[in-house]
Design an enzyme around this catalytic site. Structure first.
Site, PDB file in Angstrom:
ATOM      1  N   SER A 136      -1.713  -1.748   5.787  1.00 51.13           N
ATOM      2  CA  SER A 136      -2.740  -1.240   4.878  1.00 51.13           C
ATOM      3  C   SER A 136      -2.527   0.269   4.739  1.00 51.13           C
ATOM      4  O   SER A 136      -1.397   0.717   4.562  1.00 51.13           O
ATOM      5  CB  SER A 136      -4.114  -1.592   5.467  1.00 51.13           C
ATOM      6  OG  SER A 136      -5.149  -0.914   4.832  1.00 51.13           O
ATOM      7  N   TYR A 150      -5.423   2.392  -5.696  1.00 53.36           N
ATOM      8  CA  TYR A 150      -4.521   2.065  -4.571  1.00 53.36           C
ATOM      9  C   TYR A 150      -5.360   1.743  -3.325  1.00 53.36           C
ATOM     10  O   TYR A 150      -5.114   0.744  -2.644  1.00 53.36           O
ATOM     11  CB  TYR A 150      -3.587   3.248  -4.292  1.00 53.36           C
ATOM     12  CG  TYR A 150      -2.831   3.130  -2.997  1.00 53.36           C
ATOM     13  CD1 TYR A 150      -1.798   2.200  -2.859  1.00 53.36           C
ATOM     14  CD2 TYR A 150      -3.133   3.937  -1.893  1.00 53.36           C
ATOM     15  CE1 TYR A 150      -1.096   2.079  -1.661  1.00 53.36           C
ATOM     16  CE2 TYR A 150      -2.440   3.821  -0.699  1.00 53.36           C
ATOM     17  CZ  TYR A 150      -1.428   2.900  -0.591  1.00 53.36           C
ATOM     18  OH  TYR A 150      -0.741   2.776   0.597  1.00 53.36           O
ATOM     19  N   LYS A 154      -5.822  -1.663  -0.687  1.00 54.13           N
ATOM     20  CA  LYS A 154      -5.719  -1.660   0.776  1.00 54.13           C
ATOM     21  C   LYS A 154      -7.050  -2.063   1.433  1.00 54.13           C
ATOM     22  O   LYS A 154      -7.055  -2.654   2.502  1.00 54.13           O
ATOM     23  CB  LYS A 154      -5.225  -0.293   1.269  1.00 54.13           C
ATOM     24  CG  LYS A 154      -3.813   0.055   0.782  1.00 54.13           C
ATOM     25  CD  LYS A 154      -2.752  -0.970   1.220  1.00 54.13           C
ATOM     26  CE  LYS A 154      -1.334  -0.489   0.987  1.00 54.13           C
ATOM     27  NZ  LYS A 154      -0.307  -1.450   1.438  1.00 54.13           N
TER      28      LYS A 154
HETATM   29  P1  NAP Z   1       8.604   3.393   0.483  1.00 54.17           P
HETATM   30  O1  NAP Z   1       9.570   4.214   1.273  1.00 54.17           O
HETATM   31  O2  NAP Z   1       8.379   3.714  -0.944  1.00 54.17           O
HETATM   32  O3  NAP Z   1       9.002   1.854   0.643  1.00 54.17           O
HETATM   33  C1  NAP Z   1       8.319   0.861  -0.067  1.00 54.17           C
HETATM   34  C2  NAP Z   1       9.026  -0.451   0.124  1.00 54.17           C
HETATM   35  O4  NAP Z   1       8.281  -1.488  -0.538  1.00 54.17           O
HETATM   36  C3  NAP Z   1      10.424  -0.460  -0.487  1.00 54.17           C
HETATM   37  O5  NAP Z   1      11.282  -1.198   0.338  1.00 54.17           O
HETATM   38  C4  NAP Z   1      10.208  -1.193  -1.823  1.00 54.17           C
HETATM   39  O6  NAP Z   1      11.363  -1.842  -2.329  1.00 54.17           O
HETATM   40  C5  NAP Z   1       9.182  -2.219  -1.363  1.00 54.17           C
HETATM   41  N1  NAP Z   1       8.507  -2.876  -2.475  1.00 54.17           N
HETATM   42  C6  NAP Z   1       7.685  -2.347  -3.418  1.00 54.17           C
HETATM   43  N2  NAP Z   1       7.281  -3.307  -4.274  1.00 54.17           N
HETATM   44  C7  NAP Z   1       7.840  -4.474  -3.863  1.00 54.17           C
HETATM   45  C8  NAP Z   1       7.810  -5.809  -4.312  1.00 54.17           C
HETATM   46  N3  NAP Z   1       7.127  -6.183  -5.404  1.00 54.17           N
HETATM   47  N4  NAP Z   1       8.497  -6.751  -3.610  1.00 54.17           N
HETATM   48  C9  NAP Z   1       9.213  -6.409  -2.531  1.00 54.17           C
HETATM   49  N5  NAP Z   1       9.311  -5.161  -2.061  1.00 54.17           N
HETATM   50  C10 NAP Z   1       8.624  -4.198  -2.723  1.00 54.17           C
HETATM   51  O7  NAP Z   1       7.135   3.519   1.152  1.00 54.17           O
HETATM   52  P2  NAP Z   1       6.643   3.225   2.648  1.00 54.17           P
HETATM   53  O8  NAP Z   1       5.895   4.399   3.072  1.00 54.17           O
HETATM   54  O9  NAP Z   1       7.731   2.722   3.499  1.00 54.17           O
HETATM   55  O10 NAP Z   1       5.587   2.061   2.338  1.00 54.17           O
HETATM   56  C11 NAP Z   1       5.544   0.863   3.081  1.00 54.17           C
HETATM   57  C12 NAP Z   1       4.103   0.375   3.164  1.00 54.17           C
HETATM   58  O11 NAP Z   1       3.329   1.333   3.878  1.00 54.17           O
HETATM   59  C13 NAP Z   1       3.425   0.196   1.799  1.00 54.17           C
HETATM   60  O12 NAP Z   1       2.628  -0.973   1.822  1.00 54.17           O
HETATM   61  C14 NAP Z   1       2.539   1.428   1.699  1.00 54.17           C
HETATM   62  O13 NAP Z   1       1.414   1.204   0.865  1.00 54.17           O
HETATM   63  C15 NAP Z   1       2.147   1.621   3.153  1.00 54.17           C
HETATM   64  N6  NAP Z   1       1.687   2.960   3.514  1.00 54.17           N
HETATM   65  C16 NAP Z   1       2.543   4.021   3.501  1.00 54.17           C
HETATM   66  C17 NAP Z   1       2.059   5.273   3.865  1.00 54.17           C
HETATM   67  C18 NAP Z   1       2.947   6.483   3.894  1.00 54.17           C
HETATM   68  O14 NAP Z   1       2.410   7.599   3.969  1.00 54.17           O
HETATM   69  N7  NAP Z   1       4.254   6.346   3.895  1.00 54.17           N
HETATM   70  C19 NAP Z   1       0.723   5.432   4.244  1.00 54.17           C
HETATM   71  C20 NAP Z   1      -0.113   4.336   4.233  1.00 54.17           C
HETATM   72  C21 NAP Z   1       0.379   3.097   3.888  1.00 54.17           C
HETATM   73  P3  NAP Z   1      12.367  -1.126  -3.387  1.00 54.17           P
HETATM   74  O15 NAP Z   1      13.279  -0.259  -2.578  1.00 54.17           O
HETATM   75  O16 NAP Z   1      13.038  -2.272  -4.047  1.00 54.17           O
HETATM   76  O17 NAP Z   1      11.509  -0.315  -4.326  1.00 54.17           O
END
Ligand code: NAP
Length: 281
Positions: A136, A150, A154
């Site tokens: 989340s 967004y 979550k």
């Molecule tokens: P990220 O580096 O942008 O990675 C996002 C990942 O999700 C990528 O592998 C992307 O694939 C994949 N993705 C997006 N849409 C998809 C779909 N329809 N089907 C399959 N894969 C999909 O961001 P991240 O920070 O690692 O994010 C991972 C999770 O953590 C997300 O749910 C995000 O909301 C959550 N989150 C992140 C943060 C933060 O600060 N980083 C904070 C709170 C929550 P592609 O490479 O193909 O685009």
């Protein structure tokens, strides 16, 4: 020696998903990492270890999710841990986000997560064991300027996971919802983050400033995804995992402030809150 667990991790091409994949591989557990395209890139990047299988999965494709789960179980026998990680941010005032932008965000962050969950649960129920770990956000605990839509995806993930935990505990399956603060990934980068097409000047002082903040914070976030991955492994290996896990000091601070705000509202409005039952209750 502990039995080798089978992990399914979505959104493994980069960021948090990739770090969880690397950390789990290092423990010797079996990893099924899913990406939207070019699985060979991830395999090459990680040196093609014996305990890694990379599959294609766009989580918005329900049929693909079901096929992936069935294939994993026929190849590896079971799925012990599902990490529903795939997702992306939408930065926009609530009013600015178009219906299509809102729907797309829900399509991935909520309906996609449900697609994979529904595909995996029949196998976990059959085993009477398993653990679903949903990623989340601190935005799923608390509203923020510019993150209303967004955040609402979550909030949905928080609610779904709380109910899953209640429904699945009697079946031997755990559910945990992880709320990271800001972690250093592509999340705030233009390669991941969607900003609404419509920008309304009246929100310049609020959402506009959040857009500036997000651009400035990109690649400077406090959270380390390598450490987050270790935390996920700890939770998955715990006999008594939490239902809620804020991760990062920023997330914890917001979690505490929100709890205090609830308590304050209850104290200030106690008579009104408790004054609505029928007289015969
Ligand atoms: P990220 O580096 O942008 O990675 C996002 C990942 O999700 C990528 O592998 C992307 O694939 C994949 N993705 C997006 N849409 C998809 C779909 N329809 N089907 C399959 N894969 C999909 O961001 P991240 O920070 O690692 O994010 C991972 C999770 O953590 C997300 O749910 C995000 O909301 C959550 N989150 C992140 C943060 C933060 O600060 N980083 C904070 C709170 C929550 P592609 O490479 O193909 O685009």
């Amino acid at each position: 020696m502990a039995e080798q667990k089978v992990w399914l991790i979505t959104g493994a091409s980069r960021g948090i998903g990739l770090e969880i994949v690397k950390a789990v591989l290092a423990t010797g557990d079996q990893v099924i990492a899913t990406v939207r395209r070019s699985p060979e890139i991830l395999l090459d990047q990680l040196g093609n270890p014996a305990n890694l299988y990379v599959g294609i999965l766009d989580i918005t494709n329900e049929e693909q999710a079901k096929e992936a789960a069935d294939q994993i179980v026929s190849k590896f026998g079971k799925i012990d841990v599902l990490v529903n990680n795939a997702g992306y941010g939408l930065l926009s005032a609530v009013e600015e986000a178009s219906s299509e932008e809102v729907r797309k965000n829900f399509e991935t962050n909520v309906f996609g997560l449900l697609n994979v969950t529904r595909a995996v649960l029949p196998h976990m129920r059959q085993e009477r064991s398993g653990h679903i770990i949903n990623i989340s956000s601190v935005g799923g605990l608390s509203g923020y300027i510019g993150w209303g839509v967004y955040g609402s995806t979550k909030f949905a993930v928080e609610g779904i996971t709380e109910s899953l935990a209640l429904e699945l505990t009697p079946l031997g399956i755990h559910a945990t919802v992880v709320a990271p603060g800001f972690f250093r990934t592509d999340f705030l980068d233009a390669s991941s983050l969607i900003s609404s097409d419509l920008v309304i000047p009246d929100y310049a002082e609020t959402v506009g400033k959040m857009r500036d903040f997000a651009a400035a914070a990109n690649r400077k976030q406090p959270g380390d995804p390598i450490k987050l991955a270790k935390a996920i492994i700890k939770v998955a290996n715990s006999g008594k995992p939490p239902v809620h896990l804020p991760l990062g000091n920023d997330s914890l601070q917001r979690f505490r402030e929100k709890t205090a705000e609830f308590e304050r509202d209850i104290a200030n409005w106690h008579d009104v809150i408790t004054g609505t039952d029928h007289d015969d209750v």
